[in-house]
Design a protein around this motif. Structure first.
Motif, short mmCIF file in Angstrom:
data_model
loop_
_atom_site.label_atom_id
_atom_site.label_comp_id
_atom_site.label_asym_id
_atom_site.label_seq_id
_atom_site.Cartn_x
_atom_site.Cartn_y
_atom_site.Cartn_z
N ASP A 90 6.25 1.09 -2.33
CA ASP A 90 5.62 2.41 -2.26
C ASP A 90 4.62 2.47 -1.11
O ASP A 90 4.54 3.47 -0.40
N TRP A 91 3.86 1.39 -0.91
CA TRP A 91 2.90 1.38 0.20
C TRP A 91 3.65 1.44 1.53
O TRP A 91 3.22 2.12 2.46
N VAL A 92 4.76 0.71 1.62
CA VAL A 92 5.55 0.75 2.86
C VAL A 92 6.10 2.14 3.09
O VAL A 92 6.09 2.66 4.21
N CYS A 93 6.56 2.77 2.01
CA CYS A 93 7.11 4.12 2.14
C CYS A 93 6.02 5.11 2.56
O CYS A 93 6.28 6.04 3.33
N VAL A 152 5.86 7.89 5.56
CA VAL A 152 5.61 9.32 5.32
C VAL A 152 4.40 9.81 6.11
O VAL A 152 4.37 10.95 6.59
N THR A 153 3.40 8.95 6.26
CA THR A 153 2.15 9.38 6.91
C THR A 153 2.02 8.86 8.34
O THR A 153 0.95 8.96 8.92
N GLY A 154 3.08 8.30 8.91
CA GLY A 154 3.00 7.73 10.24
C GLY A 154 3.00 8.76 11.35
O GLY A 154 2.92 9.98 11.13
N THR A 155 3.12 8.27 12.59
CA THR A 155 3.06 9.15 13.76
C THR A 155 4.29 10.04 13.86
O THR A 155 4.18 11.24 14.15
N ILE A 198 -5.46 8.48 -5.26
CA ILE A 198 -5.60 7.19 -4.56
C ILE A 198 -5.23 7.36 -3.09
O ILE A 198 -5.86 6.78 -2.20
N THR A 199 -4.18 8.14 -2.83
CA THR A 199 -3.77 8.38 -1.44
C THR A 199 -4.88 9.07 -0.66
O THR A 199 -5.16 8.74 0.49
N GLN A 200 -5.53 10.05 -1.30
CA GLN A 200 -6.64 10.75 -0.65
C GLN A 200 -7.82 9.81 -0.41
O GLN A 200 -8.46 9.84 0.64
N ALA A 201 -8.07 8.95 -1.39
CA ALA A 201 -9.19 8.01 -1.24
C ALA A 201 -8.94 7.02 -0.11
O ALA A 201 -9.88 6.58 0.56
#
Length: 1203
Positions: free
Chosen positions: A715-718, A722-725, A682-685
């Motif tokens: 989890d979405w907030v986390c 994790v994937t931010g700048t 799902i993260t990849q999608a």
């Protein structure tokens, strides 16, 4: 304009010389050609030029030398010698006179009474009179044109018709327009010349002598032109005049044609100019005529399409004329069609032996250089017939059929040509009228089927005409004629009105002679899948055929297995996602679960096996199963995941229908779901949403229904963190400054060496924070297996916080497997000795297993955060599990009950209701048990109480912070007895309160259930201060007060007192007033023992009521006096001091401001505390009396301090 056929027009060579003033070219002209240009050349030679350069002086000498030998020049010079100013004044006077006279031809100022005819007068007149005669005649025509309101007329004028004087009249006309441009605008003159004979010839000479006016004249004539030029004589004359102008200046012909299209006037002129156009370099592919007409009919401008279609329709209604532009166009198109036909084509139909060796003999082979042109011609004829309504002649129909059934070479263009020919046959079946033509078409279709594979391999295209044949055959079998029409229009690239009834002959041929349904299904399975199927591959593909066959249930009807084909196609996919894949999976799932008919419930397709599904995810480096890199693309894995989730959802929603048919398809096991990296996929999608079209949103919908624990908001907030700048910048440091790699073994050894190995462990963990969550997966087992070692005393908090961060990162890609490993790792040491290992299913059935962890976790905030995250997830997972389990078994159990026994009417429904109620009760019990355990964790242990950590420290700290610095507030400025605000207990309490806040918001019924169950009174200050959503308890406190159990009533009042302090709202006031009323009522009904048990803990709550809401003081004081009176009456004989107590209470009620001694001392009416305690130990009522007095004093004290 046949009347000017014998006249000599200005050649394009001469016009170009005039345009460029090329004296050399002008000198090369013949005398007749030069004669037509004399008016302009004479004016050029006589008038003073603006160009004073030496070059023009030389050119002017050449022009004079050129004119010196021409005798006519003298007469033109004489014309130029006239006083044009006086002539213009006379002309304007005549116009005014005519205007007053209403346009009648009466007295003329320019021309006096004519003695002879106009021609003779012109012959015998001097130059001035000639100018007057011509000007008068021209103005008369122009006035009549202006008054005609667009109706065409042809004026008979002797002056413009006499062949002897045409050249002299032309000279006069050119001189007049050049010298009187304001009186005679060239566009108006051009419009007037259309209404006289030889008008096109005069117009060309006029424009040739003023070459700069070419575009202006043409645009004016087109603007004033008719929408359909061939409908009237005026339109035809206008078209012919413009055509002559363009022949004189061929370089501007295409621009004039563009003006025609822009204005939507004179369609015949546009076609005529295209027929006249001779390009410098011939294009072998497509002729100018085909390009032009195709652009008009197939362009995006609907107005132009309608305009030209009307030209075609109107042109067919008139009798066939060779001079008609429409018939010239049709003849030219037919010639082009015949020119590219194979030389061996004829109406002769070869027999079977001839057909077999047709390829070898070269029969009907279309040449490769003609294929593109043939395709363009086919599309053009489709547009002419389908959009413009062209009715082909027998000759056109015959030649078209010959072209359509010709056999092109195996190239991509050849594939396109065959597809277009096939669609044209479907769109216009009337082209096949005779039995011989029908046999020719059947043979050609058979050739298509036979050569399809060769064409696809030789041409190197994925979308061949074989799929289209198959698709059309399926549509015919399922009678989806509208789908065939859509397919034809889509392939041809135009919207054509096709009547479904016209396809009846083709349907018979397809379904009975060429493609029976069994042949279709058997052939479809053998069709190779499309390699690397994506949205970039256009056209009609095997997937379209399989989709239609699945929809019509052809595979199950003929017992043909399609499962392997679908699996192979799903494995051969890539981005961007093809739009047909998701509908294919949906219809395939439907064919698995829903039988084609009730009579044969076994007629279903086979589902994809678990082994095949696992094979797709084996070796996925990005999944929860770990291992090497998978050979399948992310698109394939996402499609398989969508298939499984959608299959399970459809299975649950179809249980009722399946139960009626006594059919229970097999569900995929929980073990296979545990091995699929759902969250990572799902993260990849999410990062490929643009390329995956609607797949990401569809997966999210299925997840939210079946796996709500994977869709937690936190989890979405986390994931954003994790994937931010900032994480990206930190990862960039990995390659620059810290390139060392650590193995799982090194990480495990570092954990074993705690606490002495803390620095090395910290370095390893800091390095791991720079990795992406996907790269962290190999370290997950080492991290979770050693987490129990951090529970030992002395574990550095920084290590705990870093571990928490790594755990949250892993949670974004492999939550389910991570949760199971973490729960097993946090078991108490006694359980570890028994080596009890929980599975995913165990934790979904009983989420409270998460809280059966090592007790030390409850005082380790970083790990407690992890435990609470898992608990929240498993509570949601348990709900989804029980819902699906109930849905999966209910319908089958109910059906078995109905069949096996003759039960009472309505009993299955009653059983269903009972099952639902039991499920809801179980879920409520789970949630409330979890809340009660967490609240118990918030209680301080005996050791913590000895260290001075009261349970209500959170509330007290808030209130102390608010009251600090305010004089007179108890506790303001005093030191806290605890070690500080940031204790482990305090942090754990905050984490638990946050989770309870989320649970209460998600389901307010949990809050109601927990508070009806009750919990220790010592926790009330903590819950009220730490759970913002607890204010919802105000809604059900009245219901709680109405409970018969005394304990619940006491808990309700204690809870209300805390809520009133925290939320001083109007609603709180009304509930507090109700509580005071209930206490007064209970005073009159409770026994002596119960009265003591009720009022001793609740009387102090009245202080909070009065402090929050001063208007309640009177009601509370009356209640306290009433309680004191009731207690005093019971013990009147036991203590001599009771009667004075009643008096003191009345005094306290009436004069509270005089109670306290000056300076804040104690009241004179109060008994010494020691005496009160001594009396209190003797009797409960005595204790209650003194509790009443103490409550009074507290209320008065708090109110005075508040002032």
């Amino acid at each position: 304009m046949a009347d000017s056929a014998g006249l000599q027009f200005v050649s394009s060579y001469a016009f170009e010389a005039m345009q460029k003033v090329d004296v050399v070219r002008l000198a090369a002209l013949s005398d007749p050609e030069l004669r037509l240009l004399l008016p302009c050349l004479v004016r050029m030679a006589l008038c003073a030029p603006a160009d004073q350069s030496q070059a023009w002086a030389q050119d002017k000498k050449l022009i004079l030398r050129l004119l010196s030998g021409v005798e006519v020049v003298n007469s033109i010079v004489a014309l130029l010698s006239v006083d044009f100013h006086a002539l213009e004044q006379d002309a304007r006077k005549e116009q005014q006179l005519r205007h007053k006279a209403g346009g009648s031809n009466g007295e003329s100022i320019l021309v006096s009474q004519l003695q002879n005819g106009l021609t003779l007068e012109f012959e015998h007149s001097d130059p001035l009179r000639r100018l007057r005669l011509a000007l008068s005649e021209l103005l008369s025509i122009m006035n009549k044109v202006a008054d005609s309101n667009g109706e065409f007329f042809l004026k008979s004028s002797e002056l413009f018709e006499s062949p002897v004087y045409l050249e002299e009249v032309a000279d006069v006309l050119c001189i007049l327009q050049a010298e009187l441009p304001s009186l005679l605008p060239i566009v108006d003159v051009a419009e007037a010349l259309l209404h006289v004979r030889n008008g096109d010839w005069f117009l060309c000479l006029l424009v040739a002598n003023v070459p700069d006016s070419f575009n202006e004249v043409c645009r004016g004539l087109i603007k004033n032109g008719e929408r359909q030029d061939e409908e009237s004589m005026g339109g035809r004359r206008r078209t012919e005049a413009l055509r002559q102008l363009c022949q004189m200046n061929p370089s501007q012909a295409l621009n004039i044609r563009a003006m025609v299209v822009e204005e939507c006037h004179l369609p015949g002129l546009g076609v005529a100019l295209t027929l006249d156009y001779k390009p410098d370099t011939a294009d072998d592919a497509v002729s100018p005529l085909v390009s032009y007409v195709s652009g008009l009919l197939l362009g995006t401008n609907g107005k132009v399409r309608t305009w030209f279609s009307m030209f075609i329709r109107n042109g067919q209604q008139r009798k066939r004329e060779s001079s008609s532009v429409l018939w010239q166009m049709r003849r030219q198109l037919l010639l082009e069609l015949v020119a590219i036909l194979p030389r061996s084509r004829s109406t002769h139909v070869p027999n079977d032996s001839e057909a077999d060796d047709a390829t070898g003999s070269g029969y009907s082979g279309l040449r490769e250089e003609h294929v593109v042109k043939a395709s363009a011609l086919l599309r053009l004829y489709c547009a002419l017939m389908g959009i413009a309504g062209l009715r082909p002649t027998d000759e056109e129909a015959e030649q078209l059929l010959q072209l359509m059934t010709s056999r092109p070479p195996a190239t991509p263009a050849g594939v396109r040509f065959v597809s277009l020919s096939f669609c044209k046959l479907l769109a216009f079946p009337t082209l096949v009228s005779t039995p011989e033509q029908e046999q020719l078409m059947v043979m050609w279709l058979s050739w298509m089927i036979k050569e399809e594979e060769y064409f696809e391999s030789a041409a190197g295209v994925s979308a061949s005409f074989g799929e289209m044949l198959l698709l059309v055959a399926m549509y015919f079998h399922s009678n989806q004629l509208s789908s065939i029409i859509e397919l034809v229009c889509s392939t041809l690239g135009m919207k054509i009105a096709i009547k479904p009834s016209s396809l009846s002959k083709m349907k018979t041929i397809f379904t009975q002679e060429i493609f029976t349904e069994q042949v279709v299904t058997a052939h479809a399975v053998r069709v190779a899948v499309t390699n690397n199927l994506s949205a970039t591959i256009t056209g009609f593909l095997p997937i379209h055929c399989i989709y239609q066959l699945l929809r019509s249930r052809a595979f199950t009807k003929h017992k043909v297995s399609i499962k392997d084909w679908i699996y192979r196609q799903l494995c051969e996919t890539s981005t961007p996602l093809h739009t047909q894949l998701l509908p294919l999976i949906d219809v395939y799932i439907n064919s698995i679960l829903t039988p084609a008919s009730k009579a044969n419930p076994e007629a279903t397709n086979q589902p994809i096996t678990e082994q095949e599904i696992l094979h797709v995810f084996q070796g996925s480096a990005t999944g929860e199963s770990g291992g090497g890199r998978s050979r399948y693309t992310i698109t394939t894995q996402l499609l398989i995941l969508y298939y499984i989730l959608s299959y399970e959802e459809n299975l649950l929603s179809s249980t009722k229908q399946l139960a009626l048919m006594q059919k229970k398809p097999k569900s995929y096991s929980a073990a296979i779901m545990d091995q699929i990296p759902i969250k990572y996929l799902i993260t990849q999608a999410q990062g490929l949403q643009q390329e995956l079209v609607g797949l990401h949103s569809a997966l999210l919908r299925l997840l939210a229904t079946n796996y709500p624990h994977l869709c937690l908001v936190e989890d979405w907030v986390c994931e954003e963190e994790v994937t931010g700048t900032l994480p990206l910048l930190r990862r960039m440091m990995l390659s620059g400054s810290n390139t060392c790699r650590y193995t799982q073994g090194q990480l495990h050894q570092a954990f074993q060496k705690l606490p002495s190995g803390g620095p090395r462990l910290m370095r390893i963990l800091e390095h791991l924070t720079l990795l992406t969550p996907g790269d962290l997966i190999p370290y997950a087992e080492a991290l979770t297996a050693s987490v129990g070692l951090l529970l030992e005393a002395g574990a550095p908090r920084r290590i705990l916080l870093t571990l928490n961060r790594l755990w949250m990162g892993l949670n974004t890609v492999m939550p389910r497997r991570l949760w199971v490993m973490t729960v097993n790792a946090l078991q108490p040491s006694a359980k570890l000795l028994r080596q009890q290992t929980y599975t995913q299913n165990d934790l979904m059935v009983d989420p409270l297993i998460v809280l059966r962890c090592d007790q030390r976790v409850y005082r380790c905030p970083p790990l407690m955060d992890v435990v609470l995250h898992m608990l929240n997830g498993y509570l949601l997972a348990s709900k989804a599990y029980l819902n699906s389990h109930l849905k999966e078994t209910a319908d089958f159990d109910r059906q078995n009950q109905t069949i096996s026994s003759l039960c009472l009417t309505g009993q299955p429904d009653a059983a269903e209701v009972t099952r639902e109620e039991l499920k809801n009760a179980l879920l409520s019990a789970q949630d409330s048990a979890a809340v009660q355990i967490l609240l118990e964790v918030c209680l301080a242990t005996s050791d913590e109480q000895q260290l001075g950590a009261p349970v209500d420290s959170l509330l007290r700290s808030v209130r102390d912070a608010q009251g600090r610095g305010r004089p007179g507030v108890p506790g303001a400025g005093q030191g806290d007895p605890e070690e500080g605000l940031l204790s482990d207990l305090r942090e754990v309490q905050c984490l638990i309160c946050c989770l309870l806040h989320q649970m209460f918001i998600a389901d307010p019924n949990i809050a109601k259930l927990v508070h009806f169950q009750g919990y220790p009174q010592a926790l009330l200050p903590l819950t009220v201060a730490g759970i913002p959503s607890i204010h919802i308890c105000l809604d059900f406190i009245p219901e709680l007060l109405a409970q018969p159990q005394l304990e619940k009533q006491i808990f309700a009042i204690q809870l209300l007192s805390q809520l009133c302090t925290q939320y001083a709202l109007p609603k709180s006031l009304s509930v507090a007033r109700l509580a005071v009323s209930v206490m007064g009522t209970l005073l009159t009904v409770l026994t002596r023992a119960k009265r003591f048990s009720f009022f001793m803990p609740t009387l102090p709550c009245l202080v909070a009521f009065c402090q929050a809401f001063p208007p309640l003081y009177d009601d509370v004081a009356a209640l306290l006096v009433q309680v004191g009176q009731v207690c005093a009456s019971d013990v009147a004989t036991k203590a001599r001091d009771i009667d004075p107590l009643i008096a003191r209470l009345q005094y306290l009620k009436e004069k509270p401001q005089e109670v306290l001694a000056p300076g804040g001392g104690s009241s004179k009416l109060s008994l010494p505390r020691q005496a009160a305690e001594e009396l209190g130990g003797a009797d409960p009522d005595v204790q209650l009396c003194y509790r009443v007095e103490a409550t009074f004093m507290d209320i008065i004290s708090s109110s005075l301090h508040g002032l």
